[in-house]
Design an enzyme around this catalytic site. Sequence first.
Site, short mmCIF file in Angstrom:
data_model
loop_
_atom_site.label_atom_id
_atom_site.label_comp_id
_atom_site.label_asym_id
_atom_site.label_seq_id
_atom_site.Cartn_x
_atom_site.Cartn_y
_atom_site.Cartn_z
N HIS A 62 0.72 -1.18 0.06
CA HIS A 62 0.07 -0.01 -0.06
C HIS A 62 0.86 1.28 -0.05
O HIS A 62 1.89 1.11 0.62
CB HIS A 62 -0.97 -0.10 1.19
CG HIS A 62 -1.53 -0.89 1.47
ND1 HIS A 62 -2.41 -1.42 2.64
CD2 HIS A 62 -2.35 -2.11 0.35
CE1 HIS A 62 -3.07 -2.65 2.24
NE2 HIS A 62 -3.13 -3.17 0.97
N LYS A 72 5.99 6.40 7.15
CA LYS A 72 5.59 5.63 8.21
C LYS A 72 6.93 5.20 9.10
O LYS A 72 7.73 4.82 8.58
CB LYS A 72 4.71 4.31 7.51
CG LYS A 72 3.59 4.55 6.77
CD LYS A 72 3.16 3.22 5.92
CE LYS A 72 2.19 3.75 4.72
NZ LYS A 72 1.59 2.53 3.97
N TYR A 132 1.83 1.60 13.77
CA TYR A 132 2.46 2.59 13.06
C TYR A 132 2.02 4.03 13.05
O TYR A 132 0.93 4.07 13.14
CB TYR A 132 2.98 1.90 11.69
CG TYR A 132 1.63 1.42 10.79
CD1 TYR A 132 0.89 0.47 11.25
CD2 TYR A 132 1.16 2.19 9.66
CE1 TYR A 132 -0.34 0.15 10.63
CE2 TYR A 132 0.06 2.05 9.07
CZ TYR A 132 -0.41 0.78 9.38
OH TYR A 132 -1.59 0.45 8.69
N ASP A 168 -6.61 -6.72 -1.43
CA ASP A 168 -5.32 -6.67 -1.87
C ASP A 168 -4.94 -8.05 -2.82
O ASP A 168 -3.88 -7.99 -3.26
CB ASP A 168 -4.35 -7.16 -0.45
CG ASP A 168 -4.25 -5.96 0.38
OD1 ASP A 168 -3.76 -6.21 1.67
OD2 ASP A 168 -4.44 -4.88 0.02
C1 T46 Z 1 -5.21 2.60 6.54
C2 T46 Z 1 -6.07 2.91 7.18
C3 T46 Z 1 -7.54 2.01 7.11
N1 T46 Z 1 -8.76 2.41 7.67
C4 T46 Z 1 -9.91 1.54 7.34
C5 T46 Z 1 -10.31 1.34 6.04
C6 T46 Z 1 -10.89 -0.04 6.06
O1 T46 Z 1 -12.10 -0.13 6.28
C7 T46 Z 1 -10.09 -0.98 7.24
C8 T46 Z 1 -8.87 -1.67 6.95
O2 T46 Z 1 -8.29 -1.05 6.05
P1 T46 Z 1 -6.94 -1.63 5.19
O3 T46 Z 1 -7.77 -3.05 4.63
O4 T46 Z 1 -6.31 -0.80 4.09
O5 T46 Z 1 -6.11 -2.10 6.38
P2 T46 Z 1 -4.32 -2.74 5.98
O6 T46 Z 1 -4.69 -3.73 4.92
O7 T46 Z 1 -4.19 -3.27 7.44
O8 T46 Z 1 -3.45 -1.78 5.19
C9 T46 Z 1 -2.76 -1.09 6.43
O9 T46 Z 1 -1.46 -1.95 6.11
C10 T46 Z 1 -0.72 -1.68 5.14
C11 T46 Z 1 0.41 -2.74 5.55
C12 T46 Z 1 -0.06 -0.39 5.17
O10 T46 Z 1 0.92 0.21 5.03
C13 T46 Z 1 -1.08 0.75 5.06
O11 T46 Z 1 -0.58 1.93 6.05
C14 T46 Z 1 -2.44 0.30 5.58
O12 T46 Z 1 -3.13 0.30 4.51
O13 T46 Z 1 -9.57 0.41 7.99
C15 T46 Z 1 -8.90 3.68 8.35
O14 T46 Z 1 -10.04 3.95 8.86
N2 T46 Z 1 -7.75 4.49 8.27
C16 T46 Z 1 -6.49 4.08 8.02
O15 T46 Z 1 -5.55 5.03 8.27
#
Ligand code: T46
Length: 181
Positions: A62, A72, A132, A168
């Site tokens: 991401h 980050k 993070y 993803d």
């Molecule tokens: C990143 C983020 C997500 N969200 C919400 C959006 C979705 O409803 C839920 C899960 O989001 P996501 O599937 O993008 O989360 P990860 O797959 O853990 O992604 C994260 O982990 C990878 C390794 C990264 O480097 C990114 O910083 C970040 O995208 O949290 C939020 O409300 N705020 C936020 O800052």
Amino acid sequence: MKVTPLRLQGANILEPIIHGDSRGYFMESYNEQIMHGIGIQEHFIQDNQSLSAEVGVLRGLHYQLNPKAQTKLIRVLTGAIYDVIVDIRRNSPTFGQWVGVILSEYNKRQLLVPKGFAHGFCTLVPNTQVLYKVDEYYSPENDRGILWSDPALGIDWPTSAPVLSDKDQRHPLLKDAELNF
Ligand SMILES: Cc1cn([C@H]2C[C@H](O)[C@@H](COP(=O)(O)OP(=O)(O)O[C@H]3O[C@H](C)C(=O)[C@H](O)[C@H]3O)O2)c(=O)[nH]c1=O
């Protein structure tokens, strides 16, 4: 704080001082004055935390586009991850190259990921919690990704069959990704 630069310019491993005693340990997990003293001038404005229950959960790759690109600072509270960053700065001599490091509750290493990098990790043990800091707020409209298994990257992930979110599973290859770094 020990700072170890990685071979991708701007990325560093940080290792805080651990004060151990018979009760356990204490450490300053973040100190802005120390960060500024080692040249990390970013002002972090949001803390994130994720829990991954299984081994082999892969979150990434991401990044957020400018003007909401994020620096980050990543660490592991419990468990362990194989953490990967990819240089996606078009004019960088290391464009498209990646580095992987193990961050864990045991080594207490932190990874500083500059803007212009895609980031992802794969869990190595169950119930891994990752914390993070970021220096730009979450911006869904600028949120982008690159496919974890992009053959042009050739990332040596610890598993070939990770647990992935629907999102993803659908990211583009780097050659097709929207970049503005
Ligand atoms: C990143 C983020 C997500 N969200 C919400 C959006 C979705 O409803 C839920 C899960 O989001 P996501 O599937 O993008 O989360 P990860 O797959 O853990 O992604 C994260 O982990 C990878 C390794 C990264 O480097 C990114 O910083 C970040 O995208 O949290 C939020 O409300 N705020 C936020 O800052």
